[in-house]
Scaffold this active site. Structure first.
Site, PDB file in Angstrom:
ATOM      1  N   HIS A   1       0.834  -1.205   0.000  1.00 56.12           N
ATOM      2  CA  HIS A   1       0.000   0.000   0.000  1.00 56.12           C
ATOM      3  C   HIS A   1       0.869   1.256   0.000  1.00 56.12           C
ATOM      4  CE1 HIS A   1      -3.114  -2.600   2.282  1.00 56.12           C
ATOM      5  NE2 HIS A   1      -3.580  -2.449   1.050  1.00 56.12           N
TER       6      HIS A   1
ATOM      7  N   LYS B   1     -18.802  -5.339   6.912  1.00 56.96           N
ATOM      8  CA  LYS B   1     -17.512  -6.021   6.991  1.00 56.96           C
ATOM      9  C   LYS B   1     -16.881  -5.779   8.360  1.00 56.96           C
ATOM     10  CE  LYS B   1     -13.462  -6.480   4.024  1.00 56.96           C
ATOM     11  NZ  LYS B   1     -12.745  -5.908   2.887  1.00 56.96           N
TER      12      LYS B   1
ATOM     13  N   ARG C   1      -2.485  -6.669  -7.672  1.00 53.34           N
ATOM     14  CA  ARG C   1      -1.523  -7.728  -7.414  1.00 53.34           C
ATOM     15  C   ARG C   1      -1.635  -8.853  -8.430  1.00 53.34           C
ATOM     16  NH1 ARG C   1      -3.298  -9.026  -1.515  1.00 53.34           N
ATOM     17  NH2 ARG C   1      -5.180  -8.717  -2.699  1.00 53.34           N
TER      18      ARG C   1
ATOM     19  N   SER D   1      -3.195  -7.627   3.380  1.00 58.50           N
ATOM     20  CA  SER D   1      -3.540  -7.371   4.785  1.00 58.50           C
ATOM     21  C   SER D   1      -3.962  -8.654   5.480  1.00 58.50           C
ATOM     22  CB  SER D   1      -4.648  -6.324   4.873  1.00 58.50           C
ATOM     23  OG  SER D   1      -4.179  -5.078   4.408  1.00 58.50           O
TER      24      SER D   1
END
Length: 158
Positions: free
Chosen positions: A17, A41, A90, A128
């Site tokens: 990040h 979430k 990614r 993460s």
């Protein structure tokens, strides 16, 4: 001044990040890193903790602001007069999802572009959730996160 918004959950912020934020600042005059809050979430860290760790981790960067936001990011970007959203990729799976989001955001706010940054090879496998898993099992997260994040999480969660 060209403002870009870099939204994400950043739960926690990783070196990947941070790399994308640094690279975005080569193109844009200002960068607002926006911690996304999703009511559906469950986050590992509170939004305020995530924002504080991002501020600490980006203290060396000029022209960075950190905010917290819940809602449509395209409308938020428009309210801030941002010209672009920043997104990191990614893998091709990321691209498929992000491409759809970019299209939707462009439909909502036609003047808003999405700029994709492929993740640097050194961070291509970092996420993460990987960091949370390593932390959960007592591993060393320092190769994956900025020093302020490693210090805080190692102190508070091990």
């Amino acid at each position: 001044m060209a403002l870009a918004i870099y939204p994400g959950t950043f739960d926690p912020l990783t070196l990947g990040h941070l790399d994308i934020a640094e690279r975005a600042l080569r193109i844009f005059d200002e960068l607002e890193i926006t911690v996304a809050v999703h009511a559906d979430k469950k986050a590992f860290l509170s939004a305020s903790t995530r924002a504080d760790l991002i501020r600490q981790s980006t203290a060396h960067l000029t022209s960075v602001n950190v905010t917290i936001f819940e809602g449509l990011i395209a409308k938020y970007a428009q309210s801030r007069s941002a010209i672009a959203l920043i997104r990191g990729l990614r893998s091709m799976n990321d691209f498929d999802y992000e491409h759809k989001m970019a299209y939707a955001n462009r439909r909502l706010v036609p003047a808003l572009d999405t700029v994709f940054f492929p993740t640097a090879a050194a961070h291509a496998l970092t996420s993460s959730s990987l960091v949370r898993d390593i932390l959960r099992w007592g591993g060393d997260i320092s190769p994956f996160v900025p020093p302020p994040v490693a210090a805080a999480l190692s102190r508070d969660y091990q």
